[in-house]
Design an enzyme around this catalytic site. Structure first.
Site, short mmCIF file in Angstrom:
data_model
loop_
_atom_site.label_atom_id
_atom_site.label_comp_id
_atom_site.label_asym_id
_atom_site.label_seq_id
_atom_site.Cartn_x
_atom_site.Cartn_y
_atom_site.Cartn_z
N GLU A 256 0.98 -1.17 -0.06
CA GLU A 256 0.02 0.15 -0.04
C GLU A 256 0.91 1.03 0.17
O GLU A 256 1.66 1.48 0.97
CB GLU A 256 -0.92 -0.01 1.33
CG GLU A 256 -2.13 1.25 1.04
CD GLU A 256 -2.71 1.83 2.14
OE1 GLU A 256 -1.86 2.60 2.69
OE2 GLU A 256 -3.84 1.29 2.63
N CYS A 290 -2.19 8.47 4.20
CA CYS A 290 -1.97 8.00 2.88
C CYS A 290 -3.19 8.29 2.02
O CYS A 290 -3.23 8.52 0.79
CB CYS A 290 -1.63 6.48 2.76
SG CYS A 290 -0.36 5.90 3.72
#
Length: 519
Positions: A256, A290
């Site tokens: 990720e 993120c």
């Protein structure tokens, strides 16, 4: 700076936590309290030999753990779920003292663990159960799909959500029967260390989960070379390095990575909701998420109104260093990271961007504070226009048509998260589905998608490979074993039957099975 450390974070407690980290000759790293710069503890640093031994220890414990019935493994996580809630305040203290985030956000981070554990406690028995499939010949043959743990999983956790990633990513790996070696960031190793201590209190075999510490280039290669699978959360550049090394070792990995996440506000959106969402999207966790929003595209008809209200709301935010729930925005994780964020803003200003609010450091609040910042006129020749700033900085842009908004949203190498706001829900969903992003939130910023633990969450394009959550988030930590079962020897040509006749019989059989829907 006079700010009192939480009472739970004693020297004795911290030394007990870091004593878990193997270190023979790797030295130590000064882990500091972000608000004050005070050294909290000397964090041991692991050598390559320490890491190899950590994998050996975990692998030995994993062989027994994998033989535990799933029901027995899940019993550990039921108790762990309770312990995380019972010791929530201490966990929040640790997260806050090591990361500098506002206490509100530190608390929200802790919620991820019981949500993930609760989901897989319920879902794992079905996902990991053996599945029987038809064999090549009806009645006399079948195939059994079984799930086997990969072995020992290496988990590399980032500093922005150390507890949520270091522990939440470990849970499905362990439930699947694996051992785990966690590599937290040096800056934020305390909360994952405490999480593992709680796991062992819940009944997890000692040695099954290991923690190694050190700078990425020093620790990463040995970790990847000894792991059977790697889970990484962090920057795209580092993700490429990890993916390349995992590929050379012929092991799987889930990555990720970064994002340059867009938000689209359609003309029929409820501005009260949008402004509130935009504040969290840009400044939640001080922009160190993120999935947080760095690009906002607002329809011409409501742009001026939104801009004025958004700026006013940003300027009303309570920014500060405190171990209570009053501040809404906390510190950046380090002075180095603050300087990086500041460099993006300075570059944008030098190239013509306009600061609507913020744009400056806040030394009066602490050494790593930066004001919530809203920019106009950001272009792709600026660092803040293309790269991930990863701080409390957002750029506003206008659009006239939905096609234009979608094109602008997709004009990036990243594809982790997107947000679309509109009164016509069906239309907002249609717009959202056109965005090249692994996660899309309608009338929300990120929580609705990320907290939906039943649906996989990951990035596309340069934002990652694979996903966490959902069945995929558990199955990725397993290998599929195909057990073919034949009750009667009928696979070859019967004795005495010419092969040509057998071919005709097999073709007839396949036609019949297709007609009956069997094959």
């Amino acid at each position: 700076m006079s700010i009192k450390r939480p009472a739970s974070v004693t020297d004795e407690f911290l030394n007990r936590l870091v004593s878990r980290v193997p270190s023979t000759s790797g030295g130590t790293w000064k882990l500091t309290e972000v608000y004050t710069g005070e050294v909290l503890v000397e964090l041991p640093q692991s050598t390559p030999e320490d890491i190899e031994r950590a994998f050996e220890t975990s692998r030995k414990a994993q062989q027994e753990w994998a033989q535990w019935p799933l029901k027995k493994r899940l019993k550990v996580f039921k108790k762990f779920h309770s312990l995380v809630l019972k010791h929530n305040e201490t966990i929040v203290d640790l997260i806050q003292v090591e990361s500098g985030k506002a206490r509100r956000m530190a608390f929200e981070e802790t919620l991820d663990i019981p949500m993930v554990a609760g989901y897989y406690i319920k879902r794992a028995p079905k996902v990991l159960a053996d599945k029987k499939h038809a064999g090549p010949v009806p009645v006399v043959s079948s195939s059994l799909e079984t799930r086997q743990p990969k072995g020992v999983v290496g988990i590399i956790a980032p500093w922005n959500f150390p507890f949520a990633t270091g522990i939440s990513d470990s849970i499905p790996a362990l439930i699947a029967g694996n051992g785990v070696v966690v590599k937290p960031d040096n800056k934020t190793a305390l909360s994952p260390l405490y999480g593992i201590e709680l796991m062992e209190k819940a009944g997890l075999p000692k040695g099954l989960v290991q923690v190694v510490c050190g700078e990425g280039p020093d620790v990463g290669p040995t970790l990847i070379d000894n792991a059977n699978y790697v889970m990484f959360t962090g920057s795209t550049n580092t993700g490429r390095v990890i993916g390349e090394r995992a590929g050379r070792n012929l092991i799987g990995c889930c990555l990720e990575l970064g994002g340059k996440n867009p938000m689209i506000v359609l003309p029929d959106a409820n501005l009260d909701d949008v402004v509130k969402g935009a504040i969290f999207g840009a400044f939640g966790n001080t922009g160190q998420i993120c999935m947080h929003i760095e690009r906002m595209y607002i329809h011409d008809s409501i742009y001026d109104t939104f801009r004025d209200r958004f700026v006013a709301a940003a300027e009303a935010l309570k920014v500060g260093a405190a171990y209570d729930f009053e501040p809404e925005v906390g510190s950046l994780v380090s002075v180095d990271h603050k300087n990086r964020v500041a460099s993006h803003v300075e570059d944008a200003i030098a190239k013509g961007a306009k600061v609507l609010t913020g744009g400056r450091e806040l030394p009066e609040a602490g050494p790593a504070f930066f004001a919530p910042t809203i920019l106009e006129g950001v272009t792709k020749d600026m660092l803040a226009g293309v790269g991930e700033t990863f701080g409390p900085v957002v750029a506003l842009h206008r659009f006239s048509t939905e096609d234009e908004a979608v094109a602008l949203a997709n004009d990036t190498d990243y594809g982790l998260n997107a947000s679309v706001w509109g009164g016509d829900l069906d239309n907002a969903i249609r717009v959202g589905r056109r965005i090249q992003s692994g996660n899309v939130n309608i009338n929300d910023i990120l929580a609705t998608a990320y907290a939906s633990k039943g649906t996989p969450s990951g990035g596309v394009k340069q934002s990652g490979v694979g996903a966490r959550h959902g069945d995929q988030g558990l199955l990725k930590y397993t290998d599929c074993q195909n057990v073919g079962i034949l009750k009667k020897q009928v696979m070859g040509a019967p004795e005495g039957v010419p092969f040509e006749d057998n071919v005709k019989q097999q073709i007839i059989g396949l036609r019949v099975m297709r007609k009956l829907g069997i094959r």
